[in-house]
Motif scaffolding. Structure first.
Motif, PDB file in Angstrom:
ATOM      1  N   GLY A 132       5.482  21.629   2.801  1.00 48.50           N
ATOM      2  CA  GLY A 132       5.435  23.060   2.488  1.00 48.50           C
ATOM      3  C   GLY A 132       6.318  23.868   3.413  1.00 48.50           C
ATOM      4  N   TRP A 133       6.268  23.543   4.691  1.00 51.49           N
ATOM      5  CA  TRP A 133       7.124  24.246   5.649  1.00 51.49           C
ATOM      6  C   TRP A 133       8.598  23.980   5.361  1.00 51.49           C
ATOM      7  CZ3 TRP A 133       3.898  22.340  10.414  1.00 51.49           C
ATOM      8  CH2 TRP A 133       2.739  23.135  10.528  1.00 51.49           C
ATOM      9  N   THR A 134       8.908  22.753   4.957  1.00 50.97           N
ATOM     10  CA  THR A 134      10.303  22.417   4.651  1.00 50.97           C
ATOM     11  C   THR A 134      10.806  23.229   3.469  1.00 50.97           C
ATOM     12  OG1 THR A 134      10.080  20.177   5.526  1.00 50.97           O
ATOM     13  CG2 THR A 134      11.862  20.561   3.945  1.00 50.97           C
ATOM     14  N   GLU A 135      10.003  23.330   2.434  1.00 52.51           N
ATOM     15  CA  GLU A 135      10.437  24.129   1.278  1.00 52.51           C
ATOM     16  C   GLU A 135      10.598  25.594   1.660  1.00 52.51           C
ATOM     17  OE1 GLU A 135      11.664  22.955  -1.510  1.00 52.51           O
ATOM     18  OE2 GLU A 135      11.336  21.043  -0.490  1.00 52.51           O
ATOM     19  N   ALA A 136       9.743  26.093   2.551  1.00 42.57           N
ATOM     20  CA  ALA A 136       9.885  27.479   3.013  1.00 42.57           C
ATOM     21  C   ALA A 136      11.186  27.648   3.797  1.00 42.57           C
ATOM     22  CB  ALA A 136       8.688  27.874   3.870  1.00 42.57           C
ATOM     23  N   ARG A 137      11.519  26.693   4.638  1.00 39.33           N
ATOM     24  CA  ARG A 137      12.786  26.747   5.377  1.00 39.33           C
ATOM     25  C   ARG A 137      13.981  26.725   4.414  1.00 39.33           C
ATOM     26  NH1 ARG A 137      13.437  25.593  10.751  1.00 39.33           N
ATOM     27  NH2 ARG A 137      11.517  25.308  11.951  1.00 39.33           N
ATOM     28  N   ARG A 138      13.897  25.874   3.423  1.00 35.33           N
ATOM     29  CA  ARG A 138      14.992  25.790   2.453  1.00 35.33           C
ATOM     30  C   ARG A 138      15.128  27.089   1.655  1.00 35.33           C
ATOM     31  NH1 ARG A 138      17.223  21.225   0.749  1.00 35.33           N
ATOM     32  NH2 ARG A 138      16.845  21.653  -1.461  1.00 35.33           N
ATOM     33  N   ALA A 139      14.011  27.748   1.427  1.00 34.00           N
ATOM     34  CA  ALA A 139      14.062  29.045   0.743  1.00 34.00           C
ATOM     35  C   ALA A 139      14.696  30.108   1.637  1.00 34.00           C
ATOM     36  CB  ALA A 139      12.657  29.468   0.317  1.00 34.00           C
TER      37      ALA A 139
END
Length: 369
Positions: A247-254
């Motif tokens: 989840g944190w990774t997808e937030a970073r990618r966003a």
């Protein structure tokens, strides 16, 4: 002020889970290795798509043990890059081997495969690419080179938790992969921590032996080794955080995607989006002329930034004996002069992203005159 990193926000989002995990360790009375570390090792091995994870006290220790377990020692040479943190090269030196440097690719900012074969000598035993900022190196040609020349390939994945290359997770492509869990990493401990992952039984067995004083049974020391064990509290904290990593990774990618949009017309080099690679944006770096002046203007505008890394390895005083000098690695040297790391963390708001990007565009335009 927009912080470069906001670990307090992360902690608030998982506070009950972390506090329970830590208190459980304290109540157990077992504070080094133990069940929390073993559980994390099993889960992180599955996450990386490998059979073994050996948890240790730092990413540096993971690199050191991976090299030793692969048989690297005095008189050997290991090929790596000058655009990395000192630990990459220090771990090679700790084994008694010699670091041999090659320049980075100007697009991905990772090891340039086209430079590697010319650096191979009869003493070369390993290739150590660095997955910089969360972007994996171009692994297919590097693996081909390693196979052709009978070399070990160890991934420095200390900034690349969950990054992927052609569907495979960082750490799973080479003979071993090494991770840091320093608090600011995408998967960070509440202190120091590291791990190596591997599908090779021999590397895992040797690394486990070397991390704990060379003991096969308590107080029997089969080899001279190290105290590189992971604390149980760190294993417990990492176990909690691993559940949130995707989840944190997808937030970073966003966040990175929003930066890309805001800065598309800014006249600066942005992190490359390369087909077949999943960047996890441990760092969102841009390249700008007059970097230090730009950074000063951003600070005045209330935007915190970082630099990764201003002095490349071959120009570090501690590495003078490697025999390199200014001009030897032109892509790395230009990158070191121009790179600027913008604020990035999973909890970053759209307003913060827009404000940071606006301040950067304004600073670049002001200095362009």
């Amino acid at each position: 002020m927009i912080p470069y990193l906001d670990l307090q926000s992360q902690y608030r989002s998982i506070r009950p889970e972390v506090e329970k995990a830590v208190l459980d360790v304290l109540a157990s009375g077992q504070y080094v290795l133990g069940a929390p570390v073993e559980d994390f090792e099993k889960r992180f091995a599955r996450y990386c798509g490998v059979r073994h994870c050996v948890a240790v006290n730092t990413g540096t220790s993971a690199l050191h043990l991976a090299l030793l377990a692969a048989g690297i020692g005095p008189g050997d040479e290991v090929i790596t890059v000058p655009m990395t943190f000192m630990a990459t090269v220090a771990a090679i030196v700790y084994t008694g081997a010699k670091p041999v440097l090659v320049d980075i690719d100007p697009r991905s900012w990772t090891m340039d495969p086209a430079k590697v074969e010319a650096a191979i000598t009869p003493r070369t035993k390993a290739i150590l690419p660095v997955h910089l900022h969360g972007q994996m190196a171009d692994m297919a040609p590097l693996l081909d080179i390693a196979r052709t020349h009978g070399l070990t390939l160890i991934e420095d994945a200390c900034q690349a938790h969950g990054a992927r290359y052609r569907g495979q997770t960082a750490g799973s492509l080479g003979d071993a992969g090494c991770f840091s869990f320093y608090p600011g990493k995408n998967l960070g401990a509440a202190g120091e921590g590291g791990a190596l992952v591997t599908d090779r039984d021999d590397i895992a067995e040797q690394a486990r032996l070397l991390r704990d004083w060379g003991q096969t049974v308590r107080y029997r020391h089969d080899v001279m080794a190290f105290n590189y064990r992971m604390d149980a509290i760190q294993g417990a904290v990492l176990g909690v955080k691993l559940s949130h990593l995707d989840g944190w990774t997808e937030a970073r990618r966003a966040v990175a995607a929003q930066y890309d949009e805001h800065l598309a017309e800014g006249g600066m080099a942005l992190p490359a989006r390369i087909e077949g690679r999943r960047h996890v944006y441990h760092v969102y770096a841009v390249c700008v002329p007059e970097r230090d002046r730009v950074r000063g203007l951003l600070n005045e505008a209330g935007v915190s930034t970082g630099i990764h890394y201003p002095i490349p390895i071959h120009l570090q005083p501690a590495c003078a004996d490697l025999g390199y000098g200014p001009g030897d690695f032109p892509v790395t040297e230009r990158f070191a002069r121009e790179t600027l790391s913008l604020p990035i963390f999973p909890e970053m708001t759209g307003e913060q992203i827009a404000d940071a990007a606006k301040a950067l565009r304004s600073a670049v335009a002001t200095l362009a005159g």
